[in-house]
Design an enzyme around this catalytic site. Structure first.
Site, PDB file in Angstrom:
ATOM      1  N   ARG A 147       8.127 -12.554 -10.748  1.00  0.00           N
ATOM      2  CA  ARG A 147       7.422 -13.830 -10.623  1.00  0.00           C
ATOM      3  C   ARG A 147       6.526 -13.353  -9.609  1.00  0.00           C
ATOM      4  O   ARG A 147       5.929 -14.180  -9.253  1.00  0.00           O
ATOM      5  CB  ARG A 147       8.249 -14.762 -10.667  1.00  0.00           C
ATOM      6  N   ASP A 151      14.494  -2.810 -21.020  1.00  0.00           N
ATOM      7  CA  ASP A 151      13.363  -3.281 -21.075  1.00  0.00           C
ATOM      8  C   ASP A 151      12.311  -2.727 -20.614  1.00  0.00           C
ATOM      9  O   ASP A 151      11.500  -1.956 -20.309  1.00  0.00           O
ATOM     10  CB  ASP A 151      13.149  -4.801 -21.672  1.00  0.00           C
ATOM     11  N   GLU A 209      14.406 -11.359 -10.575  1.00  0.00           N
ATOM     12  CA  GLU A 209      13.434 -11.635 -10.682  1.00  0.00           C
ATOM     13  C   GLU A 209      12.133 -12.235  -9.829  1.00  0.00           C
ATOM     14  O   GLU A 209      11.624 -12.491  -9.882  1.00  0.00           O
ATOM     15  CB  GLU A 209      14.492 -12.971 -11.180  1.00  0.00           C
TER      16      GLU A 209
HETATM   17  C1  DMJ Z   1      10.038 -12.742 -18.391  1.00  0.00           C
HETATM   18  O1  DMJ Z   1      10.525 -13.127 -16.715  1.00  0.00           O
HETATM   19  C2  DMJ Z   1       9.577 -11.605 -17.822  1.00  0.00           C
HETATM   20  O2  DMJ Z   1       8.535 -10.694 -19.485  1.00  0.00           O
HETATM   21  C3  DMJ Z   1      10.209 -10.297 -18.670  1.00  0.00           C
HETATM   22  O3  DMJ Z   1      10.601  -8.575 -18.538  1.00  0.00           O
HETATM   23  C4  DMJ Z   1      11.766 -10.169 -20.128  1.00  0.00           C
HETATM   24  N1  DMJ Z   1      11.479 -11.272 -19.834  1.00  0.00           N
HETATM   25  C5  DMJ Z   1      10.753 -12.986 -19.018  1.00  0.00           C
HETATM   26  C6  DMJ Z   1      10.220 -13.159 -20.474  1.00  0.00           C
HETATM   27  O4  DMJ Z   1      10.961 -13.073 -21.282  1.00  0.00           O
END
Ligand code: DMJ
Length: 464
Positions: free
Chosen positions: A131, A254, A127
């Protein structure tokens, strides 16, 4: 406190618009939707920009200096014992793109005056990378102020001890001051979504350690794919043994796939191209699912390929963007039709849907961007006006149901539209950015020269 969305009946016009698109949305893109006039697109972009200002104003008023706004209780939330300014760092490049100069100036001042990573607490590597590191790197590339790069370098260096496992795959948590690691059972997304940021940091600083560590982790993960080419949901980074064989493209896996493709595109490193090619073949063979309800990607056992679950959700919706970016616009378009169907089923997409029964499995809406992200890629790549028409329905409903007096707020349930007191920083970094870009002229961002990290921070190859 249960709060319902206002004016639901007054929203009937939007529902009608959705209904007009929905069955036919399901007709092939190219089926002649009424193109949006230039004026209507300008108005939509302006409404989205105003929504961004509303979200930011809420943060400034009630959460200044903290990580996130709590929109319903008009308070704030920090992820850790001390704020890392998630919302300003995540939102800054959107402000620059939207031309919100005053907001950008105040966010920049706050970041440069008070953001410090010299903190004695563990952070989640994934995270904080997507971010904060991603946000700082794009801030540096867009704004040019070397202090952003200095912050990024300091953060990247503090995160490096995470990679010190026997396999080279990172632990989930690292203490920013001491380098102590924890969280040995990780997943492909957390192991494999670091390359764009760490790689870019190496390219911009000339220090290869970041690129090398992140690449070694991805290669170690890829080497542990099953004989049929799939990865599972959980892996022990100390031993390299899988602890959960559930394979899918959803949360927890993902962005591993996203970064295989994008690392190839950003760095031109052919190892990533090979890993992407082999992975996407297995994904399309075992996870893709054509059903009477649409074209989806479900769950399967990573070793046998046996279908285990027919679930698809808000997080999975990013995959149409990757398909489109990789050149597979046919599958991307089919998947986007399903995503749109999922969105319009109850007015806003649910977190998780069973696509056999079309019943909602997990009813929340966390202000997620992925459906709009895919729509944006398809619109930019194909130029088909249907994607703007779809986006208008999705954006208008999301702004309607999630807007509160202060900022915007997640929904506990898309069935009841009951609200939840949370505005994640990615709403400013991603959701509103992709929404705004769909309705903005191509000059707003050089789509062909930019690779978005998974938090929608645009990165550009400025090196040789
Ligand atoms: C975001 O922090 C990023 O897109 C991450 O890859 C998946 N979750 C959130 C948004 O849904």
């Amino acid at each position: 406190m249960a709060v319902r969305a206002p004016g639901t009946r007054a929203f009937a016009a939007l529902a009608l618009a959705a209904a007009a698109l929905a069955p036919a949305a399901c007709a092939p893109p190219g089926g002649a939707p009424r193109p949006m006039t230039a004026g209507a697109a300008v108005r939509e972009a302006a409404a989205i920009k105003a929504a961004f200002v509303h979200a930011w104003d809420g943060y400034v008023r009630y959460a200044w200096g903290h990580d996130e706004l709590r929109p319903l209780t008009r308070g704030w939330r920090d992820w850790y014992p001390h704020s890392l300014l998630m919302t300003p760092v995540d939102g800054y490049d959107t402000m620059l793109l939207m031309g919100l100069t005053a907001q950008a100036d105040s966010a920049k001042r706050l970041i440069l005056d008070s953001l410090s990573f010299d903190r004695d607490f563990p952070v989640q590597v994934f995270e904080i990378t997507i971010r904060e590191l991603g946000g700082l790197l794009s801030a540096y590339q867009l704004d040019g102020d070397p202090r952003f790069l200095a912050l990024a370098r300091d953060l990247g260096t503090r995160l490096l001890p995470a990679f010190g496992s026997p396999t080279g795959m990172p632990y989930r948590f690292v203490n920013l001051e001491t380098g102590a690691v924890s969280g040995p059972v990780s997943n492909p997304a957390e192991v494999g979504t670091l390359m764009l940021e760490f790689g870019t940091l190496s390219k911009l600083t000339g220090d290869p350690r970041y690129y090398d560590a992140a690449k070694r982790a991805v290669v170690a993960l890829f080497a542990r794919r099953s004989p049929i080419g799939l990865v599972g949901s959980a892996i022990d980074v100390r031993t390299g043994a899988w602890t959960d064989p559930d394979s899918h493209i959803s949360g927890g896996i993902d962005s591993y796939y996203e970064y295989l493709l994008k690392s190839w595109l950003l760095f031109g490193d052919p190892d990533f191209e090979r890993m992407w090619d082999s992975s996407i073949a297995a994904v399309n063979r075992y996870l893709a699912d054509s059903e009477p309800t649409g074209f989806w990607y479900g769950h399967a056992d990573m070793n046998t390929g046996r279908r285990t679950l027919a679930d698809f959700g808000a997080l999975d919706a990013y995959f149409a963007a990757e398909l489109a970016k990789s050149g597979d616009t046919a599958r991307a378009a089919r998947l986007m039709r399903s995503i749109y169907r999922m969105w319009t089923l109850h007015g806003v997409e649910p977190e998780e849907l069973n696509y056999d029964s079309m019943r909602v499995v997990s009813p929340g809406y966390e202000l997620r961007p992925e459906a709009l992200e895919s729509d944006y890629y398809l619109y930019r790549i194909t130029g088909n006006p249907r994607y703007r028409a779809m986006a208008k329905v999705m954006v208008d409903s999301l702004l309607h149901y999630t807007r509160s007096a202060v900022g915007f707020t997640a929904l506990k349930s898309v069935l009841t539209k009951e609200r939840r007191d949370r505005m994640e920083s990615y709403f400013l970094a991603e959701t509103l950015k992709y929404a705004w870009l769909i309705f903005s002229p191509p000059a707003a961002l050089d789509f062909d020269r930019v690779i978005f990290n998974t938090e929608a921070h645009p990165l550009r190859r400025t090196w040789r």
